[in-house]
Enzyme design. Structure first.
Site, PDB file in Angstrom:
ATOM      1  N   ASP A  20       2.977   7.567  -1.458  1.00 13.38           N
ATOM      2  CA  ASP A  20       2.035   7.209  -0.392  1.00 13.38           C
ATOM      3  C   ASP A  20       1.067   6.103  -0.819  1.00 13.38           C
ATOM      4  OD1 ASP A  20       1.013   9.128  -2.215  1.00 13.38           O
ATOM      5  OD2 ASP A  20      -0.579   9.683  -0.822  1.00 13.38           O
ATOM      6  N   GLU A  64       0.015  12.239  -2.182  1.00 12.26           N
ATOM      7  CA  GLU A  64      -0.760  12.494  -3.403  1.00 12.26           C
ATOM      8  C   GLU A  64      -2.212  12.094  -3.212  1.00 12.26           C
ATOM      9  OE1 GLU A  64      -2.922  11.907  -6.975  1.00 12.26           O
ATOM     10  OE2 GLU A  64      -2.228  10.190  -5.807  1.00 12.26           O
TER      11      GLU A  64
END
Length: 398
Positions: free
Chosen positions: A84, A142
């Site tokens: 991400d 994350e």
């Protein structure tokens, strides 16, 4: 001699796929997606991995798990990369600058994703010699763990079933290119978010005696919180308390009746973690009591202390030195946090740092800076070290 030959083969294969990995990294950087919205990233990963004779499935919502069965029986080792991006605008002046407004790979996850694809391609080429199974985890979310960690979602989706050990890596600006940091024990901090709400009494700015000033009260709390680390924490231990949000008022000639503070606690020790929260509660209550304000404190646990397993770390350090020589070395812990720590609550593992710092190329900006970029040679070193580490783990864990 056999091990040296294997390392040389890994280096050869890493170089073979290097340009492809660089292009993939630039693709992911150009089209970043924030936590829990990595739909195109997921699609691209699956597209690249198809045709490699892997067991591939979607996992953790927008993540991917791919599994490579070696030519010989053995244990299961997992390798994880986060995928991400951050919710900020990209300010680099490169052709691969983000085209998605409000999203930027300013933490290196584009590189992590590309490195893991490179590792997969290298290991697929020598699968007949692999002793066991390698599980490759492309983990979402994350960066944003408050509403649910991507690591927790992967675990819930069976990502660690049967896994004997797990390894992960982070491209890291504080250490120089051509080096990797591999250390035992606590290497990254636990992270907790706190929210403090102060309810005072609003009023006219010319009549403060009729109010309970929430801004003044909150300001006193912010100042007092900054005494905790210096006065309440054992000086031989580490902690950080930071207030990142201060919201109150919207009219210049009115005293606000409400203020909101948001911040983080970072710690490398569970006892310190509890003590810091206790002191925050005490400070907030006492200052609000003195002011006559009401208060509430909410805390959300984000990550655990990232604690590298001693045995696994010894194996990874050995693998790193075979590839990087003295460029593989121990590093001091840092107060940043990582949800890789969720995996280490379940299975032993090791998280390493791959240096990208290179002032000669302008690689000087830290993680989460809008001008953050990497020295792409780090991708090559990452593929080599992680490939060798995975093979060495499987051979040592027999």
């Amino acid at each position: 001699m056999e091990q040296l030959c294997e390392v040389e083969e890994i280096k050869h294969l890493a170089n073979k796929y290097y340009s492809e990995v660089v292009n993939l990294r630039r693709y992911f950087h150009t089209y970043p997606e924030v936590s829990k919205k990595e739909f195109n990233t997921q699609k691209k990963i699956i597209e690249v991995l198809e045709g490699l004779s892997l067991n591939i499935r979607k996992a953790g919502g927008t993540g991917v798990i791919a599994e490579l069965k070696g030519g010989k029986p053995g244990k299961i080792v997992a390798i994880r990369a986060d995928i991400d991006a951050l919710a900020i605008d990209d300010e680099i002046s490169k052709d691969y600058k983000s085209k998605n407004k409000g999203a930027c790979h300013a933490c290196g996850h584009d590189g992590h994703t590309a490195i893991l694809i490179g590792v997969i391609k290298v290991l697929c080429d020598i699968r007949h010699r692999i002793e066991g199974t390698l599980r490759f985890i492309f983990q979402p979310s994350e960066e944003e763990v408050i509403d649910g960690s991507g690591a927790a979602a992967i675990i819930e989706d069976g990502g660690l079933e049967g896994v004997e050990a797990i390894i992960g890596a982070h491209l890291w600006q504080p250490i120089e290119i051509g080096t990797v940091g591999i250390s035992k024990g606590p290497v990254m901090a636990a992270s907790d978010e706190f929210v403090i709400i102060i309810e005072g009494k609003a009023g006219h700015a010319s009549m403060p005696h009729q109010t309970i000033d929430s801004i003044l009260t909150a300001s006193q709390i912010v100042v007092a919180l900054n005494t905790i680390v210096g006065r309440d924490v054992d000086p031989m231990k580490q902690a950080v308390v930071s207030v990142g949000v201060f919201q109150s008022g919207h009219i210049y000639n009115a005293i606000s009746g409400k203020a909101v503070l948001k911040g983080t606690i970072r710690s490398l020790d569970e006892d310190v973690r509890r003590e810091v929260l206790m002191h925050i509660k005490k400070i907030v209550k006492h200052i609000c009591d003195m002011a006559g304000a009401h208060c509430s404190l909410q805390k959300s646990s984000c990550t655990y202390v990232l604690n590298n397993d001693s045995k696994i770390t010894d194996i990874i350090l050995e693998a790193g030195k075979e590839v990087m020589g003295e460029g593989a070395h121990e590093v001091k812990p840092c107060m940043s946090s990582e949800d890789f720590s969720y995996y280490l609550q379940k299975v032993p593992g090791c998280f390493i740092f791959i240096g990208i710092g290179n002032p000669k190329k302008g690689i000087i900006y830290p993680q989460h800076h809008p001008k953050y970029d990497i020295d792409e040679m780090a991708l090559l070193y990452g593929i080599e070290v992680m490939s060798n580490a995975a093979l060495k783990l499987l051979s040592k864990l027999k």
